[in-house]
Design a protein around this motif. Structure first.
Motif, PDB file in Angstrom:
ATOM      1  N   GLY A  83      28.497   1.441  10.121  1.00 33.86           N
ATOM      2  CA  GLY A  83      28.360   0.211   9.345  1.00 33.86           C
ATOM      3  C   GLY A  83      26.937  -0.022   8.878  1.00 33.86           C
ATOM      4  N   ALA A  84      25.957   0.339   9.711  1.00 32.77           N
ATOM      5  CA  ALA A  84      24.556   0.154   9.315  1.00 32.77           C
ATOM      6  C   ALA A  84      24.227   1.011   8.103  1.00 32.77           C
ATOM      7  CB  ALA A  84      23.636   0.497  10.477  1.00 32.77           C
ATOM      8  N   THR A  85      24.776   2.234   8.036  1.00 32.46           N
ATOM      9  CA  THR A  85      24.465   3.079   6.888  1.00 32.46           C
ATOM     10  C   THR A  85      25.179   2.563   5.632  1.00 32.46           C
ATOM     11  OG1 THR A  85      26.249   4.608   7.409  1.00 32.46           O
ATOM     12  CG2 THR A  85      24.100   5.122   8.293  1.00 32.46           C
ATOM     13  N   VAL A  86      26.364   1.956   5.820  1.00 31.27           N
ATOM     14  CA  VAL A  86      27.032   1.363   4.658  1.00 31.27           C
ATOM     15  C   VAL A  86      26.200   0.187   4.138  1.00 31.27           C
ATOM     16  CG1 VAL A  86      29.113   0.204   3.861  1.00 31.27           C
ATOM     17  CG2 VAL A  86      29.299   2.089   5.448  1.00 31.27           C
ATOM     18  N   THR A  87      25.648  -0.622   5.081  1.00 29.22           N
ATOM     19  CA  THR A  87      24.753  -1.705   4.683  1.00 29.22           C
ATOM     20  C   THR A  87      23.575  -1.149   3.882  1.00 29.22           C
ATOM     21  OG1 THR A  87      25.344  -2.803   6.732  1.00 29.22           O
ATOM     22  CG2 THR A  87      23.445  -3.668   5.563  1.00 29.22           C
ATOM     23  N   ALA A  88      23.035  -0.014   4.332  1.00 30.08           N
ATOM     24  CA  ALA A  88      21.913   0.596   3.623  1.00 30.08           C
ATOM     25  C   ALA A  88      22.307   0.960   2.199  1.00 30.08           C
ATOM     26  CB  ALA A  88      21.443   1.842   4.369  1.00 30.08           C
ATOM     27  N   LEU A  89      23.512   1.526   2.037  1.00 31.67           N
ATOM     28  CA  LEU A  89      23.968   1.915   0.697  1.00 31.67           C
ATOM     29  C   LEU A  89      24.081   0.680  -0.198  1.00 31.67           C
ATOM     30  CD1 LEU A  89      25.048   4.196  -1.106  1.00 31.67           C
ATOM     31  CD2 LEU A  89      27.313   3.626  -0.313  1.00 31.67           C
ATOM     32  N   LEU A  90      24.635  -0.408   0.356  1.00 30.00           N
ATOM     33  CA  LEU A  90      24.778  -1.635  -0.436  1.00 30.00           C
ATOM     34  C   LEU A  90      23.407  -2.192  -0.821  1.00 30.00           C
ATOM     35  CD1 LEU A  90      27.691  -3.315   1.500  1.00 30.00           C
ATOM     36  CD2 LEU A  90      27.764  -2.356  -0.781  1.00 30.00           C
ATOM     37  N   LEU A  91      22.460  -2.164   0.126  1.00 25.82           N
ATOM     38  CA  LEU A  91      21.120  -2.667  -0.177  1.00 25.82           C
ATOM     39  C   LEU A  91      20.458  -1.815  -1.261  1.00 25.82           C
ATOM     40  CD1 LEU A  91      19.838  -3.624   3.379  1.00 25.82           C
ATOM     41  CD2 LEU A  91      20.347  -5.162   1.498  1.00 25.82           C
ATOM     42  N   ALA A  92      20.715  -0.495  -1.221  1.00 26.21           N
ATOM     43  CA  ALA A  92      20.161   0.379  -2.260  1.00 26.21           C
ATOM     44  C   ALA A  92      20.731  -0.011  -3.620  1.00 26.21           C
ATOM     45  CB  ALA A  92      20.489   1.834  -1.943  1.00 26.21           C
ATOM     46  N   LEU A  93      22.026  -0.362  -3.648  1.00 23.70           N
ATOM     47  CA  LEU A  93      22.628  -0.823  -4.912  1.00 23.70           C
ATOM     48  C   LEU A  93      21.970  -2.112  -5.380  1.00 23.70           C
ATOM     49  CD1 LEU A  93      26.391  -0.106  -4.246  1.00 23.70           C
ATOM     50  CD2 LEU A  93      25.030   0.821  -6.108  1.00 23.70           C
ATOM     51  N   VAL A  94      21.656  -3.011  -4.429  1.00 26.66           N
ATOM     52  CA  VAL A  94      20.999  -4.265  -4.793  1.00 26.66           C
ATOM     53  C   VAL A  94      19.615  -3.993  -5.390  1.00 26.66           C
ATOM     54  CG1 VAL A  94      20.117  -6.449  -3.928  1.00 26.66           C
ATOM     55  CG2 VAL A  94      22.259  -5.560  -3.053  1.00 26.66           C
ATOM     56  N   VAL A  95      18.884  -3.048  -4.776  1.00 28.46           N
ATOM     57  CA  VAL A  95      17.558  -2.699  -5.296  1.00 28.46           C
ATOM     58  C   VAL A  95      17.688  -2.203  -6.737  1.00 28.46           C
ATOM     59  CG1 VAL A  95      15.653  -1.058  -5.088  1.00 28.46           C
ATOM     60  CG2 VAL A  95      16.507  -2.217  -3.068  1.00 28.46           C
ATOM     61  N   GLN A  96      18.685  -1.340  -6.985  1.00 23.74           N
ATOM     62  CA  GLN A  96      18.904  -0.839  -8.350  1.00 23.74           C
ATOM     63  C   GLN A  96      19.238  -1.975  -9.316  1.00 23.74           C
ATOM     64  OE1 GLN A  96      18.713   1.823 -10.162  1.00 23.74           O
ATOM     65  NE2 GLN A  96      17.818   3.034  -8.513  1.00 23.74           N
ATOM     66  N   THR A  97      20.112  -2.904  -8.858  1.00 22.63           N
ATOM     67  CA  THR A  97      20.479  -4.042  -9.708  1.00 22.63           C
ATOM     68  C   THR A  97      19.240  -4.851 -10.076  1.00 22.63           C
ATOM     69  OG1 THR A  97      22.499  -4.121  -8.426  1.00 22.63           O
ATOM     70  CG2 THR A  97      22.069  -5.978  -9.869  1.00 22.63           C
ATOM     71  N   ALA A  98      18.394  -5.100  -9.067  1.00 24.78           N
ATOM     72  CA  ALA A  98      17.179  -5.881  -9.323  1.00 24.78           C
ATOM     73  C   ALA A  98      16.289  -5.167 -10.330  1.00 24.78           C
ATOM     74  CB  ALA A  98      16.432  -6.112  -8.013  1.00 24.78           C
ATOM     75  N   LYS A  99      16.215  -3.833 -10.234  1.00 27.16           N
ATOM     76  CA  LYS A  99      15.370  -3.067 -11.159  1.00 27.16           C
ATOM     77  C   LYS A  99      15.914  -3.141 -12.579  1.00 27.16           C
ATOM     78  CE  LYS A  99      13.493   0.578  -8.259  1.00 27.16           C
ATOM     79  NZ  LYS A  99      13.632   2.005  -7.957  1.00 27.16           N
ATOM     80  N   ARG A 100      17.242  -3.015 -12.713  1.00 25.08           N
ATOM     81  CA  ARG A 100      17.842  -2.956 -14.052  1.00 25.08           C
ATOM     82  C   ARG A 100      17.861  -4.311 -14.722  1.00 25.08           C
ATOM     83  NH1 ARG A 100      20.746   2.398 -14.225  1.00 25.08           N
ATOM     84  NH2 ARG A 100      18.893   3.381 -13.402  1.00 25.08           N
ATOM     85  N   HIS A 101      18.246  -5.360 -13.952  1.00 24.40           N
ATOM     86  CA  HIS A 101      18.520  -6.651 -14.581  1.00 24.40           C
ATOM     87  C   HIS A 101      17.520  -7.727 -14.219  1.00 24.40           C
ATOM     88  CE1 HIS A 101      22.252  -4.941 -15.935  1.00 24.40           C
ATOM     89  NE2 HIS A 101      22.574  -4.636 -14.706  1.00 24.40           N
ATOM     90  N   GLY A 102      16.631  -7.446 -13.265  1.00 30.58           N
ATOM     91  CA  GLY A 102      15.622  -8.429 -12.911  1.00 30.58           C
ATOM     92  C   GLY A 102      16.155  -9.643 -12.186  1.00 30.58           C
ATOM     93  N   THR A 103      17.407  -9.605 -11.712  1.00 29.06           N
ATOM     94  CA  THR A 103      17.924 -10.721 -10.935  1.00 29.06           C
ATOM     95  C   THR A 103      18.898 -10.198  -9.891  1.00 29.06           C
ATOM     96  OG1 THR A 103      19.211 -12.753 -11.001  1.00 29.06           O
ATOM     97  CG2 THR A 103      19.736 -11.109 -12.653  1.00 29.06           C
ATOM     98  N   VAL A 104      19.054 -10.954  -8.802  1.00 33.01           N
ATOM     99  CA  VAL A 104      20.055 -10.578  -7.797  1.00 33.01           C
ATOM    100  C   VAL A 104      21.025 -11.730  -7.571  1.00 33.01           C
ATOM    101  CG1 VAL A 104      18.786  -8.800  -6.560  1.00 33.01           C
ATOM    102  CG2 VAL A 104      18.384 -11.187  -5.998  1.00 33.01           C
ATOM    103  N   ASP A 105      21.110 -12.658  -8.537  1.00 35.72           N
ATOM    104  CA  ASP A 105      22.076 -13.744  -8.443  1.00 35.72           C
ATOM    105  C   ASP A 105      23.372 -13.296  -9.114  1.00 35.72           C
ATOM    106  OD1 ASP A 105      23.654 -15.949  -8.792  1.00 35.72           O
ATOM    107  OD2 ASP A 105      21.973 -17.314  -9.096  1.00 35.72           O
ATOM    108  N   PRO A 106      24.484 -13.221  -8.350  1.00 33.83           N
ATOM    109  CA  PRO A 106      25.727 -12.703  -8.943  1.00 33.83           C
ATOM    110  C   PRO A 106      26.181 -13.499 -10.168  1.00 33.83           C
ATOM    111  CG  PRO A 106      26.069 -13.443  -6.673  1.00 33.83           C
ATOM    112  CD  PRO A 106      24.616 -13.502  -6.918  1.00 33.83           C
TER     113      PRO A 106
END
Lengths: 114, 253, 82
Positions: A83-106
């Motif tokens: 589960g911790a590694t799945v959390t890591a994968l999700l956080l990596a997706l969040v980092v990418q989202t922040a880079k692409r769109h400049g926001t992390v508000d869904p």
């Protein structure tokens, strides 16, 4: 007492799901998912518990001693780490989202999509 | 759908789930009851297979195929994270400034590090005897290395953590598990069957393939956590976007 | 006695989980999550599951909060550059 552990697991699950659904920040949502996940461990271990028994490790126990259920423990154990590694994968997706769109508000993200 | 309406739908769903769940709980066997048909069988099999820690026996012997699945999820997650957090075009690596560490913290950190590392290795090695095993010990070993970042600095951590080697070790751990499973086929039995001699109960070499699979998982989990933290640390401390310094913030247009 | 202890730890876990969800700032949430990790590890030990407790202690109190904090730091750096 005989229902409290099960109800606690249910409470943690519901609180976690509510947190994910109402979250305004994807990092917070991932944290809530970690909370939701922990409810399954509580439920599994509560189901496997046996009153007056010890941990299922026989290195210094007589082999006929009463022990708690090792099957549910094995299930919970692997999932804690995986589960911790799945959390890591999700956080990596969040980092990418922040880079692409400049926001992390869904909500803002769905507006961006248009 | 407006936000308010969505909230109503959510709360209705949660309330219904809560009611159904509570009703289902009353049908569960009581907490702490004495009837555990699966547990009893698993314990009996663990003792037959000379594995003192029944949890390790379930993980690496009786349900070893399930653990292979879990390990593959772990491997895939690490792979995905590495791809997502790699340095992309237009990003540059700026090594972070070394920061001063209080002498007391440094002494304490350097004292605790080898102890933690040793505990982690012990926990992995005694997986079939005492509480512990590759999953728990792997995380402890990986975390202990990061004490170096707290006690000294990032550069020191990078020096003891050749990332390429750890990425290789992650794959090797996964491959070792798959190949050890195939050993069962060669011995004329089922995939991942425990075909090795079982050894004397309650010694380090007991349990047949359990210690070997356990070690493979230990290597994989250790390197997985090291690789994951390395990429997150790299993103947070080193990698910066194309338009300038992260530190001088809003001034770039 | 054992029952009372189990009940106390269960309520502690439930409280920590609730606070972790209600804390909307991810950096502070990470701290609460590590407390939740310790509480869960205590619960698992009370329920005679030292194996799971050990894993939960290492993962829940250290690795997951650390990754969340690093993500927050990365995103803040990004956000300030906009």
């Amino acid at each position: 007492m005989s229902l409290l552990p099960y109800l606690t697991a249910g409470w943690i699950f519901l609180v976690g799901v509510h947190g994910i659904a109402t979250s305004r920040n994807l990092v917070h949502a991932v944290g809530c998912l970690a909370v939701t996940q922990s409810s399954t461990y509580v439920l599994l271990l509560a189901v496997g518990y046996r009153k007056g028994a010890t941990a299922p490790v026989f290195s210094d126990l007589p082999t006929d001693a009463p022990v708690v259920d090792p099957v549910v423990q094995a299930l919970a154990l692997t999932d804690v780490v995986v589960g911790a590694t799945v959390t890591a994968l999700l956080l990596a997706l969040v980092v990418q989202t922040a880079k692409r769109h400049g926001t992390v508000d869904p909500d803002e993200l769905s507006e961006l999509k248009g | 759908m407006t936000r308010r309406l969505r909230l109503w739908v959510l709360n209705a769903g949660l309330l219904a789930t809560a009611a159904l769940y509570a009703a289902a709980c009353t049908g569960l066997p009581g907490f702490g009851g004495s009837r555990h048909p699966y547990g009893d069988r698993a314990v009996r099999t663990a003792l037959q297979q000379h594995t003192a820690n029944a949890v390790s026996s379930v993980n690496f012997d009786q349900r070893a195929f399930d653990t292979l699945g879990e390990e593959t999820v772990l491997f895939a997650c690490v792979l995905g994270t590495v791809v997502l957090l790699r340095q992309t075009r237009g990003e540059k690596r700026v090594p972070p400034e070394p920061a001063g560490v209080p002498a007391a913290l440094r002494r304490y950190g350097l004292l605790v590090l080898p102890v933690t590392l040793l505990i982690g290795l012990y926990v992995i090695a005694h997986g079939q005897l005492s509480p512990g095993g590759g999953f728990q010990g792997g995380v402890v070993v990986a975390t202990s290395l990061h004490l170096l970042y707290i006690a000294v600095d990032y550069k020191a951590l990078e020096r003891v953590r050749p990332l390429g080697l750890f990425e290789l070790a992650d794959g090797t751990g996964e491959a070792a598990y798959v190949l050890l499973g195939a050993a069962g086929l060669i011995a004329g039995s089922a995939y991942l069957a425990n075909t090795l001699p079982l050894g004397t109960f309650n010694t380090l070499s007991s349990g047949g393939t359990v210690p070997l699979l356990n070690a493979a998982v230990g290597v994989e989990v250790t390197s997985a956590v090291v690789v994951l933290l390395a990429h997150f640390l790299g993103q947070a401390l080193e990698i910066e976007g194309e338009d300038g310094d992260a530190k001088d913030g809003g001034r770039t247009a | 006695m054992a029952d009372a202890l189990t009940a106390v730890v269960l309520l502690l876990v439930a409280a920590a989980a609730t606070v972790a969800v209600l804390q909307r700032d991810p950096a502070r949430q990470a701290v609460v999550l590590s407390l939740l990790g310790v509480a869960l590890a205590a619960l698992f030990t009370v329920l005679q599951a030292p194996d799971v407790g050990l894993a939960q202690l290492a993962v829940g109190s250290a690795v997951t909060p650390l990754m969340i904090l690093l993500t927050v730091r990365k995103i803040r750096c990004n956000g300030r550059r906009e």
